[in-house]
Design a protein around this motif. Structure first.
Motif, mmCIF file in Angstrom:
data_model
loop_
_atom_site.group_PDB
_atom_site.id
_atom_site.type_symbol
_atom_site.label_atom_id
_atom_site.label_comp_id
_atom_site.label_asym_id
_atom_site.label_seq_id
_atom_site.Cartn_x
_atom_site.Cartn_y
_atom_site.Cartn_z
ATOM 1 N N GLY A 121 0.659 -1.364 0.042
ATOM 2 C CA GLY A 121 -0.175 -0.080 0.371
ATOM 3 C C GLY A 121 0.778 1.235 0.044
ATOM 4 O O GLY A 121 2.039 1.313 0.031
ATOM 5 N N ASP A 126 -2.979 2.872 -3.352
ATOM 6 C CA ASP A 126 -4.186 3.121 -2.469
ATOM 7 C C ASP A 126 -5.317 3.096 -3.652
ATOM 8 O O ASP A 126 -6.537 2.807 -3.085
ATOM 9 C CB ASP A 126 -4.037 4.182 -1.796
ATOM 10 C CG ASP A 126 -3.086 3.803 -0.428
ATOM 11 O OD1 ASP A 126 -2.764 2.474 -0.240
ATOM 12 O OD2 ASP A 126 -2.665 4.913 0.123
ATOM 13 N N LYS A 129 -7.124 -0.375 -4.050
ATOM 14 C CA LYS A 129 -7.660 -1.075 -2.785
ATOM 15 C C LYS A 129 -9.221 -0.564 -2.965
ATOM 16 O O LYS A 129 -9.631 0.429 -3.422
ATOM 17 C CB LYS A 129 -7.117 -0.517 -1.622
ATOM 18 C CG LYS A 129 -5.653 -0.898 -1.260
ATOM 19 C CD LYS A 129 -5.112 -0.320 -0.120
ATOM 20 C CE LYS A 129 -3.870 -0.690 0.206
ATOM 21 N NZ LYS A 129 -3.190 -0.099 1.643
#
Length: 385
Positions: A121, A126, A129
């Protein structure tokens, strides 16, 4: 008789125990383990193995790393350096046999290869996600293609709030590469997560995204059509010989008829990777009034020498018509070591020689999903401004 009964009971107990294990989960081996500093540890239990290795796109040169055996036959490898933020894939090689990680249930198919995945991450990763933001809806649906004479499947993303808003939305047609299908951008490309996150951050306008199957001879992804459970392959007919491009207006008509769309050129974009970039190039010049935004990601450019199709004839003349209509954005992106780099350089020279405006974006690396996710996350915020 007692021995038979005892054996039966033992088998029954072991079967129940196995079923319970399957139901409630297996062992407690953690792999991959992503540490706070973004180093990653891989583990594989193989007490009788002679050699265990890991391979994946988190490695560069060499592309394979050896695991060391520890207590209870658990082999282990930790990356010497933190991994940059990214979605990575990997597999194990156990005594020469490539296999997935039994401790990681997250697998993605790329044509005929199955790979485990994980996300390191931070930064751009990000966007890949599932974050605490409003989520769009992903639908798989079938449409009639009169041009191809068949019913075909597509994947459609509608942004959060579409169902209740009553608004009309622009449409982005997003095309896959050779060997891919209507599932590729959702799984390998993380397109829905990227769209959800960019829209939630206010960096992209809410839009409908249509992901088609670019293999004109197929109804749908492998295992999802009347062909049955056929093996996936890149060697498919009707991929880059004009059929898909000629039939693309069928897709646009279906979407405009079944969704609340902005039904004009300024409300449509098209982009794709590799073969999908090739399709985007030739569809957009074949139908110059359909798309105001065009994206070529590591695109194949030129048709094969033996390919005969009206779609590819008079290419320079068609480009002159397309650019005379002044598309809002013509975007070309490729990696420095991509095998299609020279073809893209030659194509850019053609555009430069004719003073056709375009935007160019170059990255490190080659013909890989890591680049295509980057290109998608860069391209989407520029649409429909």
């Amino acid at each position: 008789m007692k021995k038979v009964l005892t054996l039966f009971i033992a088998l029954l107990v072991s079967t129940i125990a196995f079923a319970q294990q399957s139901l409630w989960g297996g062992g407690t081996l953690v792999s991959p383990e992503i540490h706070e500093n973004n180093t990653v540890t891989f583990r594989f239990r193989a007490p009788k193995a002679i050699k265990v290795q890991v391979t994946g796109d988190f490695l560069s040169n060499p592309s394979v790393a050896d695991l060391k055996e520890g207590p209870e036959g658990v082999w282990e490898y930790t990356t010497p350096e933190p991994l940059a933020p990214e979605l990575y894939n990997y597999s194990f090689i156990v005594d020469g046999l490539k296999m997935p990680d039994p401790s990681n249930i997250y697998l993605i198919r790329d044509v005929s290869s199955l790979m485990n995945v994980f996300i390191s991450g931070g930064g751009r990763a990000d966007l890949y996600k599932v974050n605490a933001v409003p989520h769009g809806t992903v639908s798989r649906l079938w449409y009639d293609s009169p041009t191809l004479g068949t019913t075909r499947r597509m994947t459609v993303y509608t942004p959060a709030g579409y169902e209740k808003s009553g608004k009309r939305y622009p449409v982005f047609y997003l095309l896959h590469g050779m060997g891919g299908d209507e599932e590729a951008w959702v799984t390998l490309g993380r397109a829905t997560q990227i769209l959800d996150n960019l829209i939630a951050e206010g960096k992209a306008k809410p839009m409908i995204v249509v992901m088609t199957n670019g293999n004109a001879a197929l109804e749908a992804a492998p295992g999802e059509s009347s062909l049955g459970l056929v093996p996936p392959t890149t060697k498919l007919p009707k991929t880059m010989e004009g059929s898909f491009e000629a039939a693309f207006p069928d897709v646009v008509k279906f979407i405009d008829a079944n969704y609340r769309t902005v039904k004009n050129k300024s409300g449509r974009a098209i982009a794709g990777l590799s073969m999908g970039g090739y399709h985007s190039l030739h569809i957009s010049k074949q139908y110059p009034d359909l798309f105001d935004y065009v994206g070529l990601y590591s695109a194949a450019i030129w048709p094969g020498k033996d390919v005969e199709s009206p779609v590819y004839k008079d290419m320079e003349k068609k480009l002159s018509v397309q650019f005379a209509k002044k598309p809002a954005l013509y975007w070309i992106a490729i990696g420095k070591t991509d095998f299609l780099y020279k073809a893209n350089t030659d194509y850019r020279k053609l555009l430069d020689d004719n003073h056709y405006p375009y935007t160019y974006y170059e990255t490190d690396g080659g013909h890989i999903w890591r680049n295509w996710r980057i290109y998608l996350s860069e391209f989407v915020p520029m649409l429909f401004k």
